[in-house]
Design a protein around this motif. Sequence first.
Motif, PDB file in Angstrom:
ATOM      1  N   GLY A   3       0.798  -1.227   0.000  1.00  0.00           N
ATOM      2  CA  GLY A   3       0.000   0.000   0.000  1.00  0.00           C
ATOM      3  C   GLY A   3       0.825   1.269   0.000  1.00  0.00           C
ATOM      4  N   ARG A   4       1.997   1.260   0.611  1.00  0.00           N
ATOM      5  CA  ARG A   4       2.857   2.457   0.637  1.00  0.00           C
ATOM      6  C   ARG A   4       3.392   2.773  -0.754  1.00  0.00           C
ATOM      7  NH1 ARG A   4       5.698  -0.254   5.737  1.00  0.00           N
ATOM      8  NH2 ARG A   4       5.399  -1.951   4.258  1.00  0.00           N
ATOM      9  N   ALA A   6       1.814   1.763  -3.571  1.00  0.00           N
ATOM     10  CA  ALA A   6       0.613   2.177  -4.319  1.00  0.00           C
ATOM     11  C   ALA A   6       0.304   3.649  -4.057  1.00  0.00           C
ATOM     12  CB  ALA A   6      -0.579   1.299  -3.935  1.00  0.00           C
ATOM     13  N   ARG A   7       0.493   4.104  -2.826  1.00  0.00           N
ATOM     14  CA  ARG A   7       0.261   5.515  -2.493  1.00  0.00           C
ATOM     15  C   ARG A   7       1.219   6.427  -3.263  1.00  0.00           C
ATOM     16  NH1 ARG A   7       2.211   8.861   2.056  1.00  0.00           N
ATOM     17  NH2 ARG A   7       1.030  10.785   1.869  1.00  0.00           N
ATOM     18  N   VAL A   9       2.519   5.900  -6.195  1.00  0.00           N
ATOM     19  CA  VAL A   9       2.015   5.942  -7.576  1.00  0.00           C
ATOM     20  C   VAL A   9       0.805   6.873  -7.655  1.00  0.00           C
ATOM     21  CG1 VAL A   9       0.904   4.563  -9.383  1.00  0.00           C
ATOM     22  CG2 VAL A   9       2.944   3.691  -8.221  1.00  0.00           C
ATOM     23  N   GLU A  10      -0.112   6.741  -6.723  1.00  0.00           N
ATOM     24  CA  GLU A  10      -1.313   7.589  -6.715  1.00  0.00           C
ATOM     25  C   GLU A  10      -0.954   9.062  -6.557  1.00  0.00           C
ATOM     26  OE1 GLU A  10      -3.621   5.952  -3.526  1.00  0.00           O
ATOM     27  OE2 GLU A  10      -4.069   4.115  -4.649  1.00  0.00           O
ATOM     28  N   GLU A  11       0.005   9.376  -5.710  1.00  0.00           N
ATOM     29  CA  GLU A  11       0.421  10.767  -5.497  1.00  0.00           C
ATOM     30  C   GLU A  11       1.013  11.363  -6.774  1.00  0.00           C
ATOM     31  OE1 GLU A  11       0.176  12.779  -2.766  1.00  0.00           O
ATOM     32  OE2 GLU A  11      -0.785  11.279  -1.509  1.00  0.00           O
ATOM     33  N   ASP A  13       0.443  10.332  -9.895  1.00  0.00           N
ATOM     34  CA  ASP A  13      -0.638  10.438 -10.873  1.00  0.00           C
ATOM     35  C   ASP A  13      -1.542  11.632 -10.583  1.00  0.00           C
ATOM     36  OD1 ASP A  13       0.293   8.217 -12.213  1.00  0.00           O
ATOM     37  OD2 ASP A  13      -1.219   6.849 -11.418  1.00  0.00           O
ATOM     38  N   ALA A  14      -1.801  11.912  -9.315  1.00  0.00           N
ATOM     39  CA  ALA A  14      -2.717  12.996  -8.939  1.00  0.00           C
ATOM     40  C   ALA A  14      -2.054  14.366  -8.988  1.00  0.00           C
ATOM     41  CB  ALA A  14      -3.270  12.748  -7.531  1.00  0.00           C
ATOM     42  N   ASP A  15      -0.758  14.432  -8.721  1.00  0.00           N
ATOM     43  CA  ASP A  15      -0.105  15.722  -8.529  1.00  0.00           C
ATOM     44  C   ASP A  15       0.599  16.259  -9.764  1.00  0.00           C
ATOM     45  OD1 ASP A  15       0.404  17.760  -6.474  1.00  0.00           O
ATOM     46  OD2 ASP A  15       2.511  17.283  -6.864  1.00  0.00           O
ATOM     47  N   ARG A  20       2.846  10.061 -15.066  1.00  0.00           N
ATOM     48  CA  ARG A  20       2.197   8.778 -14.837  1.00  0.00           C
ATOM     49  C   ARG A  20       3.215   7.863 -14.181  1.00  0.00           C
ATOM     50  NH1 ARG A  20       0.968   6.781 -20.514  1.00  0.00           N
ATOM     51  NH2 ARG A  20       2.852   7.965 -20.911  1.00  0.00           N
TER      52      ARG A  20
END
Length: 182
Positions: A3-4, A6-7, A9-11, A13-15, A20
């Motif tokens: 999960g760390r 994955a976070r 990657v999400e950060e 992608d979002a920021d 990507r």
Amino acid sequence: LDGRIARLVEEIDADWPNGRALAAQFFLDLDPALVFFLTRNRLHDLWFFTEFFRRPVVRQALPEVGDVRWSEDAAAANPHLARMGPHLGFELTDGWRSLGGLASRLSHGGVYRGGGFPDPQVIQLVDGLAEGAFGGRRSEALSYHSWAAWSDWFDGESEDSSWFWLDRRTGLATVLLITDGP
């Protein structure tokens, strides 16, 4: 995927407006011959990365990556691919340096954005990756980095980068791919 990681990657992608990221983890059989080649950075003797990214389980976990560009025929026709070689531009680095490079990349941010993540967030994201990838044992991780755009998923920008970490204790391999372009 931890999960760390994955976070992280999400950060990204979002920021990052055009950034990507992809990540995946795999358990490898730590055959002594494989560990020998990996620790001695003899990747030109062994098509490890080309074969790794072509494996069905890796392609299933990272379908966005698509085909690996390097082949002997393609390299004969393209000097850039010939220089990249079957190791896809990956070079051995120590665990501390690889995480420092990732921290710098996160601090810098995307190509089309100034700034990047603030220092406390960079530290949190990089420490999270280190814990999730190799239990935070930086000196025990085999770490590789590449700037080469070795698949069509990358945008061919100067900020394309791939990381590969192998936890020598557990055989957990972690892949992080970042591209930043239009």
